[in-house]
Design an enzyme around this catalytic site. Structure first.
Site, PDB file in Angstrom:
ATOM      1  N   ASP A  80       0.680  -0.857 -45.884  1.00  0.00           N
ATOM      2  CA  ASP A  80       1.386  -2.121 -45.650  1.00  0.00           C
ATOM      3  C   ASP A  80       0.497  -3.120 -44.922  1.00  0.00           C
ATOM      4  O   ASP A  80      -0.440  -2.743 -44.216  1.00  0.00           O
ATOM      5  CB  ASP A  80       2.665  -1.896 -44.859  1.00  0.00           C
ATOM      6  CG  ASP A  80       2.427  -1.355 -43.459  1.00  0.00           C
ATOM      7  OD1 ASP A  80       1.677  -0.366 -43.326  1.00  0.00           O
ATOM      8  OD2 ASP A  80       2.981  -1.908 -42.486  1.00  0.00           O
ATOM      9  N   GLU A 147       3.175   0.824 -40.984  1.00  0.00           N
ATOM     10  CA  GLU A 147       2.432   0.971 -39.723  1.00  0.00           C
ATOM     11  C   GLU A 147       2.588  -0.266 -38.865  1.00  0.00           C
ATOM     12  O   GLU A 147       2.687  -0.177 -37.640  1.00  0.00           O
ATOM     13  CB  GLU A 147       0.945   1.224 -40.025  1.00  0.00           C
ATOM     14  CG  GLU A 147       0.101   1.563 -38.808  1.00  0.00           C
ATOM     15  CD  GLU A 147      -0.536   0.336 -38.141  1.00  0.00           C
ATOM     16  OE1 GLU A 147      -1.149   0.496 -37.061  1.00  0.00           O
ATOM     17  OE2 GLU A 147      -0.415  -0.781 -38.709  1.00  0.00           O
TER      18      GLU A 147
END
Length: 481
Positions: A80, A147
């Site tokens: 991400d 994350e």
């Protein structure tokens, strides 16, 4: 003709996969498409893989000739990215890819974050798996989700089928620096109910803008102003001079990005634009003197409004006061490591959504008790104002390991390749290594990465030559493990 803006750059395989990644939307909480891309990659090459309900992906590959019986190595990063963009940028992060470009030295994306954090880890991993020529031990590739919003993927991932106890994390942004310890953290939120009704009168748009922003871990110590905190002060000073009703408030979009701008609409009879502009001018001068933000602007302009949904003056005061009251920035420096931030928090998001004020913070500390104390302080302030405190994405600190064969190998390889000794550091930013160390007892891990600048902002840049050097570095490390 299909556009390939990174064509011709070396290492070609790495930049090929980085370009493919950037063409797929992959912001936090929007990872299904990029996760499925990784699965398809593994399927097309006949590699063992798994994809969990969170969209984490793990891919396994046997060791090459001569390395079959070596201990497995875990290569780890996250899929991400932080989605920030300029105001005039039309890209929709939910469905559009990035507009990549380069100037011969750096890769960037026009008007948006680049997602080199941590797309480069994914590109490195895919280039490794795709090659039939690179020598390496058995590989266990772990690509996590979310994350950037609290390490949710690393928290959710199962490690039951991992045999490796050596992990190379590729989620650092400074070449020549090996990270071996990091802060723990959490995402904290405060939600305060407010009542709104139609208020008639002049309407004034307040804007705090032009701030540098940046990463709330890596750059929290650089004395950059927080637009939400500045706006809280602005509102308090206005309310000391005249009644004002807040109609809207919006500042920042990510808890871990220092907010660069904040906007508020005020409406009420008796608003005095001349007085408000005097307050703005005074506060702007103070900010330029106090912070490393020479381009900060604080402005007020009248906008057309015959009636707007707005809070009462009492609720408006509560909103301004709680934003002023909450702590922000560096709270403690390490006494053991010179220059290391020990504890901090960042008020990354402040917004009025319907009948609710929502504040979100990124809390970090390398001392677990200090992190707990800081979240308790936020909880106490929340209760004082009749608000609700909540917390998610709590992750532990990654503690320094005195004996690390991986660290020793990575230092030696760097010295051999580049003729200088890398710096071994602890950092204040969060890495997934702490959570993964809890899941894999005895884990020996080090984080590194190529040169990147201004991550989490639309000025983000990835060094081309540095990416090539760190690729060669990774390949040599794998040869020696």
């Amino acid at each position: 003709m299909e556009k390939h803006p990174l064509a011709g750059l070396e290492p070609s395989s790495v930049f090929h996969f980085f370009e493919e990644i950037c063409a797929i939307p992959h912001g936090s909480r929007n990872t299904k498409q990029i996760s499925d891309y990784l699965v398809k990659f593994a399927q097309e090459r006949g590699l063992k893989y798994r994809q969990d309900e969170s969209n984490n992906v793990v891919i396994f590959q046997d060791g090459t000739a001569g390395y079959e019986n070596h201990a497995p190595v875990i290569i780890q990063g996250h899929m991400d990215m932080v989605c920030e963009k300029d105001e005039d940028c039309t890209i929709d992060f939910e469905k559009d890819g990035l507009n990549l470009d380069h100037d011969g030295s750096y890769i960037f994306a026009h008007g948006t974050t680049l997602g080199g954090d941590d797309g480069i880890a994914v590109a490195y991993a895919l280039a490794l798996l795709d090659s039939k020529e690179i020598a390496h031990p058995p590989l266990e590739i772990m690509i996590t989700v979310d994350e950037e919003i609290g390490m949710l993927g690393a928290e959710a991932i199962s490690t039951d089928d991992f045999k490796g106890r050596v992990l190379i994390n590729i989620d650092s942004e400074e070449e020549g620096i090996l990270t071996v310890s990091c802060a723990g953290g959490a995402t904290s939120s405060i939600d305060m109910p407010v009542s709104r009704r139609t208020v008639y009168g002049p309407c004034v748009l307040l804007q705090v803008d032009g701030l540098q922003g940046g990463h709330s871990g890596v750059e929290i110590h650089k004395n950059r102003a927080n637009a939400n905190k500045v706006m809280g002060e602005f509102l308090c000073r206005i309310q000391e001079k005249m009644p004002a009703c807040i109609a809207s408030l919006a500042g920042g979009s990510k808890d871990n990005a220092i907010p660069r701008s904040c906007r508020v609409n005020l409406v009420a009879m008796g608003l005095n634009l001349e007085v408000i502009n005097e307050i703005a001018k005074e506060l702007e001068a103070e900010c330029r003197a106090q912070y490393n933000d020479p381009n900060v602007t604080i402005t007020a302009e009248e906008v057309e409004a015959f009636g707007a949904l707005a809070m009462s003056t009492d609720d408006s005061k509560k909103v301004a006061n709680i934003i002023r009251a909450v702590p922000n920035g560096v709270q403690a420096m390490s006494k053991d490591i010179d220059g290391l931030v020990q504890t901090s928090l960042n008020l990354g998001i402040a917004k009025v959504d319907g009948d609710n004020l929502h504040l979100t913070f990124s809390v970090r500390s390398s001392v677990n008790q200090e992190k707990k104390d800081l979240t308790q302080k936020l909880r106490a302030i929340s209760e004082e104002y009749g608000a609700v405190y909540s917390q998610m994405g709590d992750y532990p600190a990654w503690e320094y390991r005195k004996d690390s064969a991986l660290r020793d190998t990575m230092v030696k390889v760097y010295e051999d390749l580049f003729g200088q000794t890398p710096e071994v550091v602890a950092i204040h930013a969060g890495l997934e290594c702490g959570l993964l160390s809890d899941k894999l007892p005895g884990l020996d891990c080090v984080s590194f990465g190529p040169e990147m600048h201004d991550i989490h902002t639309s000025r983000e840049r990835l060094g081309i030559a540095s990416t090539a050097r760190m690729w060669d570095y990774l390949l040599e490390i794998l040869k020696r493990l």
